[in-house]
Design a protein around this motif. Structure first.
Motif, PDB file in Angstrom:
ATOM      1  N   ASN A   1      30.664  40.542  34.279  1.00  0.00           N
ATOM      2  CA  ASN A   1      32.036  40.948  34.571  1.00  0.00           C
ATOM      3  C   ASN A   1      32.957  39.761  34.353  1.00  0.00           C
ATOM      4  O   ASN A   1      32.939  38.807  35.134  1.00  0.00           O
ATOM      5  CB  ASN A   1      32.169  41.474  36.005  1.00  0.00           C
ATOM      6  CG  ASN A   1      33.521  42.119  36.238  1.00  0.00           C
ATOM      7  OD1 ASN A   1      34.554  41.494  36.068  1.00  0.00           O
ATOM      8  ND2 ASN A   1      33.505  43.392  36.609  1.00  0.00           N
TER       9      ASN A   1
ATOM     10  N   ALA B   1      37.675  48.790  37.186  1.00  0.00           N
ATOM     11  CA  ALA B   1      38.487  47.569  37.152  1.00  0.00           C
ATOM     12  C   ALA B   1      38.864  47.114  38.551  1.00  0.00           C
ATOM     13  O   ALA B   1      38.945  45.915  38.831  1.00  0.00           O
ATOM     14  CB  ALA B   1      39.742  47.800  36.317  1.00  0.00           C
TER      15      ALA B   1
ATOM     16  N   ASN C   1      32.047  44.674  32.340  1.00  0.00           N
ATOM     17  CA  ASN C   1      32.948  44.839  31.201  1.00  0.00           C
ATOM     18  C   ASN C   1      32.487  44.050  29.969  1.00  0.00           C
ATOM     19  O   ASN C   1      33.152  44.077  28.935  1.00  0.00           O
ATOM     20  CB  ASN C   1      34.377  44.424  31.569  1.00  0.00           C
ATOM     21  CG  ASN C   1      34.553  42.916  31.599  1.00  0.00           C
ATOM     22  OD1 ASN C   1      33.707  42.197  32.133  1.00  0.00           O
ATOM     23  ND2 ASN C   1      35.638  42.428  31.034  1.00  0.00           N
TER      24      ASN C   1
ATOM     25  N   LEU D   1      43.703  39.810  30.171  1.00  0.00           N
ATOM     26  CA  LEU D   1      42.881  40.318  29.068  1.00  0.00           C
ATOM     27  C   LEU D   1      42.470  39.204  28.117  1.00  0.00           C
ATOM     28  O   LEU D   1      41.331  39.171  27.653  1.00  0.00           O
ATOM     29  CB  LEU D   1      43.657  41.386  28.289  1.00  0.00           C
ATOM     30  CG  LEU D   1      43.620  42.809  28.841  1.00  0.00           C
ATOM     31  CD1 LEU D   1      43.395  43.807  27.736  1.00  0.00           C
ATOM     32  CD2 LEU D   1      42.666  43.028  29.957  1.00  0.00           C
TER      33      LEU D   1
ATOM     34  N   LEU E   1      47.537  45.719  35.665  1.00  0.00           N
ATOM     35  CA  LEU E   1      46.504  45.428  34.673  1.00  0.00           C
ATOM     36  C   LEU E   1      46.896  45.900  33.280  1.00  0.00           C
ATOM     37  O   LEU E   1      46.310  45.467  32.291  1.00  0.00           O
ATOM     38  CB  LEU E   1      45.172  46.073  35.081  1.00  0.00           C
ATOM     39  CG  LEU E   1      44.240  45.200  35.938  1.00  0.00           C
ATOM     40  CD1 LEU E   1      44.891  44.836  37.266  1.00  0.00           C
ATOM     41  CD2 LEU E   1      42.915  45.902  36.179  1.00  0.00           C
TER      42      LEU E   1
ATOM     43  N   GLN F   1      39.761  37.120  29.938  1.00  0.00           N
ATOM     44  CA  GLN F   1      38.457  37.778  30.050  1.00  0.00           C
ATOM     45  C   GLN F   1      37.791  37.892  28.683  1.00  0.00           C
ATOM     46  O   GLN F   1      36.569  37.810  28.574  1.00  0.00           O
ATOM     47  CB  GLN F   1      38.575  39.145  30.734  1.00  0.00           C
ATOM     48  CG  GLN F   1      39.345  40.211  30.005  1.00  0.00           C
ATOM     49  CD  GLN F   1      38.521  40.963  28.973  1.00  0.00           C
ATOM     50  OE1 GLN F   1      37.295  40.903  29.002  1.00  0.00           O
ATOM     51  NE2 GLN F   1      39.187  41.631  28.055  1.00  0.00           N
TER      52      GLN F   1
ATOM     53  N   ASP G   1      36.284  40.361  33.928  1.00  0.00           N
ATOM     54  CA  ASP G   1      37.574  40.763  34.491  1.00  0.00           C
ATOM     55  C   ASP G   1      37.926  39.896  35.691  1.00  0.00           C
ATOM     56  O   ASP G   1      39.090  39.519  35.889  1.00  0.00           O
ATOM     57  CB  ASP G   1      37.539  42.230  34.942  1.00  0.00           C
ATOM     58  CG  ASP G   1      37.681  43.209  33.793  1.00  0.00           C
ATOM     59  OD1 ASP G   1      38.239  42.830  32.744  1.00  0.00           O
ATOM     60  OD2 ASP G   1      37.243  44.359  33.946  1.00  0.00           O
TER      61      ASP G   1
ATOM     62  N   CYS H   1      45.727  49.294  39.313  1.00  0.00           N
ATOM     63  CA  CYS H   1      44.503  49.431  38.518  1.00  0.00           C
ATOM     64  C   CYS H   1      44.380  50.828  37.919  1.00  0.00           C
ATOM     65  O   CYS H   1      43.321  51.186  37.398  1.00  0.00           O
ATOM     66  CB  CYS H   1      43.278  49.136  39.380  1.00  0.00           C
ATOM     67  SG  CYS H   1      43.203  47.453  40.003  1.00  0.00           S
TER      68      CYS H   1
ATOM     69  N   THR I   1      35.236  49.243  28.632  1.00  0.00           N
ATOM     70  CA  THR I   1      36.496  49.521  29.309  1.00  0.00           C
ATOM     71  C   THR I   1      36.478  50.909  29.914  1.00  0.00           C
ATOM     72  O   THR I   1      35.444  51.583  29.956  1.00  0.00           O
ATOM     73  CB  THR I   1      37.688  49.312  28.351  1.00  0.00           C
ATOM     74  OG1 THR I   1      38.906  49.359  29.091  1.00  0.00           O
ATOM     75  CG2 THR I   1      37.707  50.353  27.246  1.00  0.00           C
TER      76      THR I   1
ATOM     77  N   LYS J   1      32.967  51.323  33.125  1.00  0.00           N
ATOM     78  CA  LYS J   1      32.569  50.023  33.658  1.00  0.00           C
ATOM     79  C   LYS J   1      31.501  50.117  34.746  1.00  0.00           C
ATOM     80  O   LYS J   1      30.754  49.156  34.962  1.00  0.00           O
ATOM     81  CB  LYS J   1      33.792  49.261  34.185  1.00  0.00           C
ATOM     82  CG  LYS J   1      34.759  48.841  33.085  1.00  0.00           C
ATOM     83  CD  LYS J   1      35.889  47.998  33.628  1.00  0.00           C
ATOM     84  CE  LYS J   1      36.827  47.568  32.498  1.00  0.00           C
ATOM     85  NZ  LYS J   1      37.901  46.663  32.982  1.00  0.00           N
TER      86      LYS J   1
END
Length: 245
Positions: A101, A130, A88, A232, A205, A235, A103, A176, A63, A67
């Motif tokens: 990734n 992100a 991530n 979240l 986010l 992901q 996300d 973001c 995080t 990233k």
């Protein structure tokens, strides 16, 4: 009993949702010996020592603010992660570290139910790791993207550039930045909220608090709002699938 350790790498991450989410997941699945923990690093160059000192770790999430920086420490990137330029999720394949990734998956599944035909252009507030996944997804969905930065370059605009006309032409706004994350509940991106209308969709986010100052401003003006909790969860579930492959 064999231990199966997973964790989150980031900076100042005591607030993170991931540890509690995976701890509950492992319990609900009846997985004994599985644990998830926070690995709080001040600098990404601490990662090799972390891995050497914790040989039982089998997978990691990554995080803010690592990233993008973490890519230099990986042996391979999944195709999508390479295209996005941010990672991530790290899968351990023997001694090889493979970056993914998730996300992008989480964001797409979270925002799609709220998109309307009028949502053709988006402003992405912030330019960190992100934001790369957000831009990738919006591009895949055919939505034009403009980055908004405190220090804009030739490919971005600044917050001072956010006129009424710009807001009227960009009906999707995605935050973001970390502004508004608990405990800094009064913080929010410096945009002209008076130009937000019921035609807009605001996506943040951030998931703690549930409704940030950014989202509250949108809600007061009739806009649709979405926080980052669903993203979240999605992901994280996708990361779990990758680790188990």
């Amino acid at each position: 009993m064999k231990k199966y350790r997973f964790g989150l790498v980031g900076k100042n991450i005591s607030y993170s949702f991931s540890k509690g989410y995976f701890t509950d997941k492992f319990s609900n699945l009846g997985l004994e010996g599985y644990s998830y923990e926070n690995f709080d690093l001040q600098h990404i160059d601490e990662l090799p020592e972390l891995l050497t000192s914790n040989p039982e770790v089998m997978g990691l999430n990554v995080t803010i603010p690592f990233k993008q920086e973490v890519i230099a420490y990986l042996d391979e990137l999944d195709t999508q992660a390479e295209e996005i330029g941010a990672v991530n999720t790290i899968k351990f394949d023997g001694k090889r570290l493979i970056g993914y990734n998730t996300d992008a998956y989480g964001f797409q599944k979270s925002i799609e139910p709220f998109l309307k035909s009028r949502h053709t252009k988006a402003l992405i507030l912030g330019t960190g790791g992100a934001s790369k996944a957000i831009a990738f997804v919006l591009g895949q969905l055919g939505i034009g993207v403009t980055y908004v930065s405190r220090n804009p370059d030739a490919t971005q605009i600044g917050y001072d550039d956010l006129t009424r006309s710009v807001l009227e032409n960009h009906l999707v706004l995605v935050n973001c930045t970390p502004l508004g994350t608990y405990p800094n509940l009064d913080q929010k991106p410096d945009i002209p909220y008076t130009h937000i209308t019921k035609q807009h969709l605001l996506f943040d986010l951030i998931y703690n608090p549930e409704k940030t100052a950014f989202l509250q401003e949108g809600k007061q003006r009739g806009a649709d709002i979405v926080n980052g909790l669903g993203m979240l969860q999605l992901q994280a579930d996708r990361a779990w699938e990758i680790w188990r492959q």
